[in-house]
Each structure stands twice: as structure tokens, then as C-alpha cells.
Motif scaffolding. Structure first.
Motif, PDB file in Angstrom:
ATOM      1  N   PRO A 137       0.812  -1.229   0.000  1.00  0.00           N
ATOM      2  CA  PRO A 137       0.000   0.000   0.000  1.00  0.00           C
ATOM      3  C   PRO A 137       0.843   1.275   0.000  1.00  0.00           C
ATOM      4  CG  PRO A 137      -0.874  -1.597   1.568  1.00  0.00           C
ATOM      5  CD  PRO A 137       0.458  -2.117   1.132  1.00  0.00           C
ATOM      6  N   VAL A 138       1.944   1.297   0.784  1.00  0.00           N
ATOM      7  CA  VAL A 138       2.821   2.466   0.797  1.00  0.00           C
ATOM      8  C   VAL A 138       3.457   2.656  -0.571  1.00  0.00           C
ATOM      9  CG1 VAL A 138       5.017   3.348   1.698  1.00  0.00           C
ATOM     10  CG2 VAL A 138       3.303   2.457   3.267  1.00  0.00           C
ATOM     11  N   LEU A 139       3.906   1.573  -1.185  1.00  0.00           N
ATOM     12  CA  LEU A 139       4.555   1.678  -2.485  1.00  0.00           C
ATOM     13  C   LEU A 139       3.606   2.221  -3.545  1.00  0.00           C
ATOM     14  CD1 LEU A 139       6.489  -1.709  -2.305  1.00  0.00           C
ATOM     15  CD2 LEU A 139       7.511   0.579  -2.270  1.00  0.00           C
ATOM     16  N   ARG A 140       2.350   1.834  -3.490  1.00  0.00           N
ATOM     17  CA  ARG A 140       1.385   2.353  -4.463  1.00  0.00           C
ATOM     18  C   ARG A 140       1.165   3.852  -4.267  1.00  0.00           C
ATOM     19  NH1 ARG A 140      -0.690  -1.508  -7.496  1.00  0.00           N
ATOM     20  NH2 ARG A 140      -0.613  -3.683  -6.758  1.00  0.00           N
ATOM     21  N   VAL A 141       1.089   4.290  -3.022  1.00  0.00           N
ATOM     22  CA  VAL A 141       0.939   5.728  -2.753  1.00  0.00           C
ATOM     23  C   VAL A 141       2.179   6.480  -3.229  1.00  0.00           C
ATOM     24  CG1 VAL A 141       0.753   7.440  -0.915  1.00  0.00           C
ATOM     25  CG2 VAL A 141      -0.669   5.385  -0.832  1.00  0.00           C
ATOM     26  N   LEU A 142       3.357   5.919  -2.978  1.00  0.00           N
ATOM     27  CA  LEU A 142       4.595   6.557  -3.423  1.00  0.00           C
ATOM     28  C   LEU A 142       4.649   6.656  -4.942  1.00  0.00           C
ATOM     29  CD1 LEU A 142       7.155   4.814  -1.044  1.00  0.00           C
ATOM     30  CD2 LEU A 142       6.526   7.236  -1.022  1.00  0.00           C
ATOM     31  N   ARG A 143       4.264   5.592  -5.646  1.00  0.00           N
ATOM     32  CA  ARG A 143       4.300   5.629  -7.108  1.00  0.00           C
ATOM     33  C   ARG A 143       3.359   6.690  -7.657  1.00  0.00           C
ATOM     34  NH1 ARG A 143       3.006   0.427 -10.903  1.00  0.00           N
ATOM     35  NH2 ARG A 143       1.003   0.531  -9.803  1.00  0.00           N
ATOM     36  N   ALA A 144       2.177   6.818  -7.071  1.00  0.00           N
ATOM     37  CA  ALA A 144       1.218   7.802  -7.558  1.00  0.00           C
ATOM     38  C   ALA A 144       1.717   9.235  -7.396  1.00  0.00           C
ATOM     39  CB  ALA A 144      -0.115   7.621  -6.824  1.00  0.00           C
ATOM     40  N   SER A 145       2.568   9.472  -6.390  1.00  0.00           N
ATOM     41  CA  SER A 145       3.047  10.833  -6.121  1.00  0.00           C
ATOM     42  C   SER A 145       4.388  11.139  -6.765  1.00  0.00           C
ATOM     43  CB  SER A 145       3.176  11.045  -4.605  1.00  0.00           C
ATOM     44  OG  SER A 145       1.928  11.058  -3.983  1.00  0.00           O
ATOM     45  N   ASN A 146       5.088  10.113  -7.284  1.00  0.00           N
ATOM     46  CA  ASN A 146       6.470  10.326  -7.740  1.00  0.00           C
ATOM     47  C   ASN A 146       6.737   9.667  -9.090  1.00  0.00           C
ATOM     48  OD1 ASN A 146       7.901  11.474  -5.098  1.00  0.00           O
ATOM     49  ND2 ASN A 146       6.552   9.810  -4.456  1.00  0.00           N
ATOM     50  N   GLU A 147       5.783   9.703  -9.990  1.00  0.00           N
ATOM     51  CA  GLU A 147       5.937   9.005 -11.260  1.00  0.00           C
ATOM     52  C   GLU A 147       7.166   9.465 -12.027  1.00  0.00           C
ATOM     53  OE1 GLU A 147       2.348   8.435 -13.703  1.00  0.00           O
ATOM     54  OE2 GLU A 147       1.233   9.331 -12.039  1.00  0.00           O
ATOM     55  N   GLU A 148       7.340  10.768 -12.143  1.00  0.00           N
ATOM     56  CA  GLU A 148       8.444  11.297 -12.950  1.00  0.00           C
ATOM     57  C   GLU A 148       9.792  10.951 -12.336  1.00  0.00           C
ATOM     58  OE1 GLU A 148       9.923  15.640 -14.640  1.00  0.00           O
ATOM     59  OE2 GLU A 148       7.806  15.318 -14.138  1.00  0.00           O
ATOM     60  N   ARG A 149       9.906  11.099 -11.039  1.00  0.00           N
ATOM     61  CA  ARG A 149      11.172  10.806 -10.368  1.00  0.00           C
ATOM     62  C   ARG A 149      11.518   9.324 -10.493  1.00  0.00           C
ATOM     63  NH1 ARG A 149      11.832  11.859  -3.968  1.00  0.00           N
ATOM     64  NH2 ARG A 149      10.579  13.676  -4.601  1.00  0.00           N
ATOM     65  N   LEU A 150      10.537   8.457 -10.319  1.00  0.00           N
ATOM     66  CA  LEU A 150      10.798   7.023 -10.378  1.00  0.00           C
ATOM     67  C   LEU A 150      11.105   6.553 -11.793  1.00  0.00           C
ATOM     68  CD1 LEU A 150       7.994   5.871  -7.922  1.00  0.00           C
ATOM     69  CD2 LEU A 150      10.452   5.574  -7.562  1.00  0.00           C
ATOM     70  N   ALA A 151      10.538   7.225 -12.790  1.00  0.00           N
ATOM     71  CA  ALA A 151      10.750   6.814 -14.172  1.00  0.00           C
ATOM     72  C   ALA A 151      12.103   7.245 -14.713  1.00  0.00           C
ATOM     73  CB  ALA A 151       9.636   7.381 -15.048  1.00  0.00           C
ATOM     74  N   ALA A 152      12.769   8.200 -14.057  1.00  0.00           N
ATOM     75  CA  ALA A 152      14.083   8.660 -14.507  1.00  0.00           C
ATOM     76  C   ALA A 152      15.106   7.541 -14.338  1.00  0.00           C
ATOM     77  CB  ALA A 152      14.503   9.888 -13.715  1.00  0.00           C
ATOM     78  N   PRO A 153      16.161   7.521 -15.187  1.00  0.00           N
ATOM     79  CA  PRO A 153      17.198   6.489 -15.030  1.00  0.00           C
ATOM     80  C   PRO A 153      17.783   6.504 -13.619  1.00  0.00           C
ATOM     81  CG  PRO A 153      17.475   7.678 -17.094  1.00  0.00           C
ATOM     82  CD  PRO A 153      16.403   8.405 -16.332  1.00  0.00           C
ATOM     83  N   GLY A 154      17.793   5.343 -12.983  1.00  0.00           N
ATOM     84  CA  GLY A 154      18.290   5.249 -11.608  1.00  0.00           C
ATOM     85  C   GLY A 154      17.370   5.884 -10.584  1.00  0.00           C
ATOM     86  N   GLY A 155      16.116   6.148 -10.955  1.00  0.00           N
ATOM     87  CA  GLY A 155      15.197   6.853 -10.065  1.00  0.00           C
ATOM     88  C   GLY A 155      14.811   6.042  -8.837  1.00  0.00           C
ATOM     89  N   TYR A 156      14.605   6.734  -7.737  1.00  0.00           N
ATOM     90  CA  TYR A 156      14.212   6.083  -6.490  1.00  0.00           C
ATOM     91  C   TYR A 156      13.576   7.137  -5.583  1.00  0.00           C
ATOM     92  CZ  TYR A 156      18.370   8.340  -4.536  1.00  0.00           C
ATOM     93  OH  TYR A 156      19.290   9.272  -4.132  1.00  0.00           O
ATOM     94  N   VAL A 157      12.891   6.681  -4.558  1.00  0.00           N
ATOM     95  CA  VAL A 157      12.375   7.563  -3.508  1.00  0.00           C
ATOM     96  C   VAL A 157      12.765   6.959  -2.163  1.00  0.00           C
ATOM     97  CG1 VAL A 157      10.452   8.512  -4.838  1.00  0.00           C
ATOM     98  CG2 VAL A 157      10.124   6.414  -3.516  1.00  0.00           C
ATOM     99  N   THR A 158      12.861   7.815  -1.175  1.00  0.00           N
ATOM    100  CA  THR A 158      13.264   7.363   0.157  1.00  0.00           C
ATOM    101  C   THR A 158      12.280   7.877   1.193  1.00  0.00           C
ATOM    102  OG1 THR A 158      14.615   9.308   0.702  1.00  0.00           O
ATOM    103  CG2 THR A 158      15.678   7.551  -0.560  1.00  0.00           C
ATOM    104  N   GLY A 159      12.322   7.271   2.341  1.00  0.00           N
ATOM    105  CA  GLY A 159      11.482   7.717   3.437  1.00  0.00           C
ATOM    106  C   GLY A 159      11.790   6.976   4.709  1.00  0.00           C
TER     107      GLY A 159
END
Length: 461
Positions: free
Chosen positions: A12-34
Motif C-alpha cells: 500500500p505504501v509503495l502504491r501511494v509513493l508511485r502515484a506521487s512520484n511518477e516522474e522521479r521514479l521513471a528517470a534512469p536510476g530513479g528512487y524515492v526514500t522515506g
């Protein structure tokens, strides 16, 4: 209940993160932290703005709230307070999740995935937290101290109060391991300060007005030693105990002679002081502010003085006088040279934001009390000069400086704790690896990394 290491717990957290960070995650080497903890969380999600004039409500972030709650419940089940993460999610939904648990040898980062201080020596605390009061053999009670007058006054003000028995007072002394001063015994002979004896806030308010503070029950008295004021290593290392010769109160973190018997209603503790400063009195009344990690403020010369006259707001002496400071900061808006900072009483030095030439640490060599050094990345001309600072117990450096020390085998073995200065937002995993290299030098438990993989599927159009 799903485990904290089950992909389903995090979905569930990962789905919320993906919905808010599509552009960042799609970039080469993209990731999010928390970071998610039992008592709060920090995750990069977009939240709906509340309507004008209305405060934000849980329903404005319901998806985030529900998702995080699943992880929080798993943390509670695992007996873990906090966990950080790095998430990589491809546009097709393929997910790699790195979980970071600091363990017993590292503090969690502050609202981020980077580790805080590394505890290299088990149970070590910074020098101010080890400092005991200086003996003051000539200290005597203030002329205003009068236990008999104190007891008479309180009986007049609180005629219906229930006092403690001598056996109860003796039991409190045995529990604390200290003989209570006569004034404190006099107070509790009048009222044992139990809520069950009062029954309502009106009666409690009468007691507050009679004494001048919110009283603790006799069985709740405690000694405000250093352990009662916990502090993260990176902050504690930048404190110093400095008690000038004209001070009424020793500016300690805590003292075996600070017996807390009340508070001011705002979170500050009020104590009888049995270890006064050079110009203080035995049994004076001091306040330990909840906003400070060190020191206390003189309120009254005695408990009798407090009850009869209220807080006097007396000064405790100048905190430094004409002596150079024990804690110094060198940066673009403060001192601008190491030479200006160096003196025999220097205990802690912080080198901050600096646009000029990197500093040599040569002026610090041989300083007898220097125990803390922190430096921003790129501010040191030669990190290996640190090896000559043989008394350091805490060191905080940027990654490149730590790498230089590790490569040269020059990490000071005198250290009790360390930290990595993180500027900007570098990838967390190399920082965790560096932290583990430092911990390994002391054979300390590493920060653990767990990798979970799963598939969220393509995001709905």
C-alpha cells in the motif's frame, strides 16, 4: 499479521509513493526514500490541500494514513521503533525495496533515510553526560531556610492536607538513596501530594498556589541525574559544562544532588539542589528547563523562600565571563580561522559552511581538552591531520573525508561515537555502506539492509 519484511506489508505504501512520484521514479536510476516509525513518518507523497479556512484533516491524506498504518502495525509486532527505506519502482511496476534498520549501534536519521550517530563503544555517552558536580565543602543553607516556619506556613495554607508519615519519608529516602533535606521533609509532612487525596483540579490548584509549583507525590520524587536528560550524540557532543566562579548553580547536565519535587506546569522540572555552585546555597531551588539539555536556573535561595516569596528569578552568575568559549563554530558568519578558535580550553569545534580555502587542523594539535570535531565536506585541507588529534571522542565528517581516513588507516581509535555529514540528497545506500565500514572497525553490529522484490503491476490509466 504480515511481517515488516513481507512485500505485502509495504505494497500500500509503495502504491501511494508511485502515484506521487511518477516522474522521479521513471528517470534512469530513479528512487524515492522515506522513514516510518511507531510515532511518526516521513514519506514523499503529495497531499490534497484543505479547503480555505479549514485545517488539514486525516481524510485529506487517508490513502497515505491507511498505507502507513499497515507498516506501523508491523513495526509494533516486530518490536521495532523505526525503519527507513529506498524504493525503486519501474513504470511497469517491477519494484525493488531496500529496508534499512539501524540496530543497536546507530541512531535513526532525523526525518530521513541516512543513519544518525554511530555508537562505537557500547553505552558510551558524551563527556558532559559523564560530568559529576564539583565538591563544594563550604556550601551551607541560605539564611532564609527555615523548616519550622515552612511547615507552619503550609499548615496554615493547607489545613486539610494529608501529610506523609515518617515511615513514608524514610521509604522515599531509601528508594532515592539520598537523605532528603529538612525543608523537603517539612513540605511532605504537611502534604504527601497524592492526587487521590485531592480528588479534583480545584484542590490541586490550592496546593499549587500554596507551594508555588505543581508538586510531585512523595513516591514520585526522582533524582535528575544525567540519564534523566537523554540527548542524541551529535548534539550532546557539542555541549560543554562551564560553571564560572561566581555561579550559584553548577551548569551540569544532571546531578545526584538535584531532587525533583515539582514542575511549573509547562514541562520544566523544579528541584532542590544539594550540589550548588561556588556562590550557591545548599538546598536552593532550581529549575531544569525542558528546552535545555544542560544547566539549571536558580529560582529561590531555599524552599522556604520559594513558598513565602515565590520565584525570585535570581541570576546564577555569568555563564562564561572573560574566558574563551569551550564550544566554537568556524564558518562564513562566525569565526573564520582555526587559529582564532584554538585555545587550551577548547572542547568542541564545528567547521560549517565555508567558501574559502580549506582549513588546516594543525593549530588544534596538542589541545588538551579537544574531544569533538565536526566538519562539512570539503572544508579540510588534509583529513589525515585528524590522526594527530588524539583526544577525540566524537567525529563527524563528510563521506569523502571518511573515505580518506579509512584508506589511510587513520580513523582515531579514541572515538566513542561518530557521524557522517550528509550534504544535499545523495543515494542513501552508499552512506549506509560507509557507516558499516566505520562500525566494523569497532566490531559493532552493522546497520542491516533487507531487499524485497515484487510487482505492483502497471499503473491504471
Amino acid at each position: 499479521m504480515p511481517s515488516i519484511h513481507d512485500f505485502a506489508t509495504w505494497e500500500p505504501v509503495l502504491r501511494v509513493l508511485r502515484a506521487s512520484n511518477e516522474e522521479r521514479l521513471a528517470a534512469p536510476g530513479g528512487y524515492v526514500t522515506g522513514q516510518i516509525g511507531v510515532y511518526g513518518w516521513s514519506v514523499p507523497v503529495r497531499r490534497r490541500s484543505p479547503e480555505p479556512g479549514r485545517a488539514a484533516q486525516v481524510e485529506d491524506m487517508q490513502d497515505e494514513w491507511d498505507a502507513v498504518e499497515v507498516v506501523r502495525n508491523a513495526l509494533l509486532e516486530a518490536g521495532t521503533d523505526d525503519i527507513a527505506f529506498v524504493a525503486e519502482i519501474s513504470p511497469a511496476g517491477r519494484t525493488v525495496l531496500h529496508l534499512i534498520s539501524c540496530g543497536p549501534a546507530a541512531d535513526p536519521g532525523i526525518a530521513g533515510p541516512y543513519p544518525g550517530s554511530l555508537l562505537l563503544v557500547e553505552d558510551a555517552v558524551a563527556e558532559p553526560w559523564r560530568r559529576l558536580p564539583d565538591p563544594m565543602p563550604g556550601a551551607v543553607p541560605a539564611p532564609s531556610a527555615d523548616p519550622a516556619q515552612l511547615e507552619r506556613t503550609l499548615r496554615e495554607r493547607l489545613p486539610d492536607a494529608i501529610g506523609a508519615t515518617e515511615a513514608e519519608i524514610a521509604a522515599a529516602e531509601a528508594r532515592l538513596g539520598v537523605t532528603l533535606p529538612d525543608e523537603l521533609k517539612a513540605l511532605y509532612r504537611v502534604t504527601r501530594a497524592r492526587w487521590a487525596d485531592w480528588g479534583d483540579y480545584e484542590t490541586a490548584e490550592v496546593v499549587y498556589d500554596a507551594v508555588g509549583c505543581e508538586l510531585l507525590a512523595l513516591e514520585d520524587l526522582f533524582v535528575a541525574d544525567a540519564s534523566s536528560r537523554p540527548c542524541r550524540w551529535e548534539f550532546a557532543a557539542m555541549e560543554a559544562v562551564v560553571t564560572p566562579p561566581d555561579a550559584a548553580v553548577q551548569q551540569l547536565v544532571g546531578s545526584p544532588g538535584w531532587i525533583v519535587f515539582g514542575g511549573n506546569g509547562g514541562g520544566d522540572r523544579i528541584a532542590v539542589d544539594l550540589t550548588p555552585g561556588p556562590r550557591g546555597h545548599l538546598g536552593q531551588i532550581v529549575m531544569l528547563s525542558h528546552e535545555w539539555t544542560i544547566g539549571a536556573e536558580l529560582l529561590a535561595d531555599s524552599l522556604t523562600d520559594l513558598v513565602l516569596n515565590g520565584e525570585s528569578g535570581k541570576a546564577g552568575g555569568d555563564s562564561r565571563g572573560d574566558r574563551p568559549p569551550a564550544v566554537v563554530r568556524v564558518n562564513s558568519s562566525s569565526l573564520t580561522s582555526i587559529q582564532a578558535a584554538a585555545h587550551p580550553g577548547l572542547e568542541a569545534l564545528s567547521i560549517g559552511v565555508w567558501d574559502g580555502e580549506p582549513f588546516s587542523l594543525a593549530p588544534l594539535t596538542g589541545l588538551p581538552r579537544l574531544r569533538t570535531l565536526t566538519a562539512y565536506t570539503g572544508t579540510l585541507a588534509d583529513p589525515q591531520e585528524i590522526a594527530k588529534l588524539t583526544g577525540l571522542e566524537f567525529l563527524k565528517l563528510g563521506p569523502q573525508e571518511w573515505r580518506a581516513l579509512l584508506a589511510a588507516g587513520a580513523v582515531p581509535r579514541s572515538l566513542s561515537a561518530a557521524a557522517i555529514q550528509v550534504d544535499g540528497a545523495p543515494h542513501p545506500l552508499p552512506i549506509v555502506d560507509l557507516a558499516n565500514e566505520i562500525l566494523a572497525l569497532w566490531d559493532r553490529p552493522p546497520i542491516t539492509r533487507t531487499v524485497l522484490e515484487g510487482d505492483l503491476g502497471p499503473e491504471a490509466a
